[in-house]
Design an enzyme around this catalytic site. Structure first.
Site, PDB file in Angstrom:
ATOM      1  N   GLU A   7       0.851  -1.201   0.000  1.00 18.11           N
ATOM      2  CA  GLU A   7       0.000   0.000   0.000  1.00 18.11           C
ATOM      3  C   GLU A   7       0.883   1.247   0.000  1.00 18.11           C
ATOM      4  O   GLU A   7       0.819   2.086   0.894  1.00 18.11           O
ATOM      5  CB  GLU A   7      -0.923  -0.013   1.215  1.00 18.11           C
ATOM      6  CG  GLU A   7      -1.843  -1.229   1.248  1.00 18.11           C
ATOM      7  CD  GLU A   7      -2.807  -1.204   2.422  1.00 18.11           C
ATOM      8  OE1 GLU A   7      -2.371  -0.905   3.555  1.00 18.11           O
ATOM      9  OE2 GLU A   7      -3.993  -1.472   2.212  1.00 18.11           O
ATOM     10  N   CYS A  22     -11.743  -1.119   6.066  1.00 18.11           N
ATOM     11  CA  CYS A  22     -11.535   0.246   6.565  1.00 18.11           C
ATOM     12  C   CYS A  22     -12.264   1.283   5.711  1.00 18.11           C
ATOM     13  O   CYS A  22     -12.688   2.315   6.215  1.00 18.11           O
ATOM     14  CB  CYS A  22     -10.043   0.568   6.630  1.00 18.11           C
ATOM     15  SG  CYS A  22      -9.169   0.310   5.072  1.00 18.11           S
TER      16      CYS A  22
END
Length: 350
Positions: free
Chosen positions: A26, A110
C-alpha cells in the site's frame, strides 16, 4: 509537511486525487510512476489526503489545499462507493478491462466506515472563521451559523454545483457587522464573477481566495459565477503511462469513458485534440449527471485475423464519444473504462 505535500501532489498523485500507485505494501512508487489499470489509489488514502490538506489549510490559508480537498472528494473518494451506497471500492484504478467491481464488504474493511465518517463530517470542510474573517472553502448547498467576532452569522449556499456554475450565498446576522468574506477561486477556474446585492464586488485576490471587506447587513446576497468549460488535460511527459493521451475535466469533476456508452472498448477510443464538447445533463442517468459528448474515433479489430499479431492494420472509424463522471463508473453492466484515452493532434485524421 510542505515538502511532503508537494512531493505527493506534484509527482505521485493521480488526476482523481487518488494516491498510492502500488498495491503491495500500500505504497507510493517512484516519482511520475502512475500506472492506470493497476493503480492502488485506496479510498482511505484519498480521505487521508483530504485530512492532510485540511490540516495544512488551517496552518496556511492557501486555496491550493482546498483545491486538493475538492479534487479528492468529487473523484477519488466518491468513486469508492456505489450510487446506492451498498458496495465499495478498496482501490480506485483509472482504467479497467471490466473485471473491477465494488464489493459489499471486505475482510479488512476500513474504507466503508471511513467514507461514512467523511460524509458525516462534510460540514467541517466548507467554512472556517479566523478573527474577523469568514472563509468559504467549498461550494456545497446548505445552511450553517458561525460566530464572527462573537456575533452569530447565518450563511447559506444555494447551488447546482458541481454541474452548475452559479452559487447564491446569503449572509444574515443578528446585527450589522464588519468582517472580510473570503471566497475560494478554484484552480480550474480561469474567471470568477462576484456580485454583492447585484453590483460587482470590490475585492482583492490572494493565494486562491477573493476577499470582500465590507459592513455586512442582514439579508445581503452574494452571487458567484464561475467559468466552467470542459477542459482537456495532459500529463507531464515523465508520466510514461499517459504519453499520447488526454483526459477530460469539467469544473472539479474528472470524466472517464465507459464501454457502456461507446462503440468499442475504452482502450480503442481516440479523442481529437482541440475538440468541441457538448455537455448534456441526464437526470435519469446514474442518479443525475452531466455527460460530455465529443467527436473521435475507435479502432476496429480485424475480425478475420486469427493470429495474435498480423500485417493488417486496424481500421479507424469516426464516431461520437461519450464521457461520464469518473465517480459514477461501474454502476451499470460490466465493461472497460479509461480516464486517459488516446489523443490525436490531427483533427482531419481519416
Amino acid at each position: 509537511c510542505q515538502r511532503l505535500f508537494a512531493d505527493i501532489t506534484e509527482t505521485k498523485m493521480y488526476l482523481t486525487g487518488g494516491i498510492g500507485a502500488v498495491k503491495k505494501g500500500e505504497a507510493f512508487s517512484f516519482a511520475y510512476d502512475l500506472p492506470n489499470s493497476t493503480a492502488y489509489a485506496e479510498t482511505c488514502a484519498a480521505i487521508g489526503l483530504i485530512n492532510f490538506a485540511h490540516r495544512m489549510l488551517k496552518k496556511d490559508l492557501d486555496g491550493k489545499y482546498s483545491d486538493y480537498i475538492e479534487r479528492a472528494l468529487y473523484n477519488g473518494v466518491l468513486s469508492g462507493v456505489s450510487l446506492d451506497g451498498r458496495k465499495f471500492f478498496y482501490d480506485n484504478p483509472l482504467a479497467s478491462s471490466g473485471k473491477q467491481h465494488r464489493k459489499a464488504w471486505y475482510d479488512c474493511s476500513c474504507c466503508p466506515p471511513n467514507i461514512a465518517r467523511l460524509f458525516a463530517s462534510l460540514g467541517s470542510y466548507i467554512y472556517s472563521v479566523r478573527e474577523k474573517e469568514l472563509v468559504v472553502h467549498q461550494y456545497i448547498a446548505g445552511v450553517t451559523t458561525l460566530k464572527v467576532s462573537e456575533t452569530e452569522v447565518r450563511i447559506s449556499q444555494s447551488t447546482r454545483y458541481p454541474w452548475g456554475n452559479k452559487i447564491a450565498i446569503s449572509v444574515d446576522s443578528a446585527e450589522n457587522i464588519s468582517f472580510t468574506l473570503k471566497l475560494r477561486q478554484p484552480g480550474w477556474c480561469g474567471r470568477m464573477q462576484v456580485k454583492v446585492n447585484g453590483k460587482p464586488a470590490k475585492s482583492n485576490a490572494n493565494k486562491g481566495y477573493l476577499s470582500i471587506n465590507r459592513f455586512w447587513r442582514k439579508g445581503d446576497k452574494i452571487s458567484v459565477i464561475f467559468n466552467m468549460p470542459v477542459k482537456q488535460l495532459y500529463a507531464d511527459p515523465r508520466v510514461r503511462q499517459d504519453i499520447g493521451r488526454t483526459a477530460l475535466q469539467k469544473g472539479p469533476v474528472v470524466y472517464c469513458f465507459e464501454e457502456a456508452d461507446n462503440p468499442a472498448g475504452a482502450e480503442s477510443l481516440i479523442i481529437k485534440q482541440r475538440n468541441n464538447f457538448e455537455v448534456l445533463h441526464k437526470k435519469n442517468l446514474l442518479g443525475g449527471v452531466d455527460i460530455i459528448k465529443t467527436n473521435g474515433f475507435y479502432l476496429e479489430s480485424v475480425e478475420k485475423q486469427k493470429q495474435l499479431y498480423g500485417y493488417s492494420a486496424p481500421k479507424l472509424k469516426e464516431c461520437v464519444l461519450t464521457a461520464i463522471p469518473y465517480f459514477a463508473w461501474e454502476n451499470r453492466k460490466p465493461g472497460s473504462m479509461a480516464v486517459w484515452v488516446k489523443n490525436t493532434a490531427d483533427n482531419n485524421l481519416k
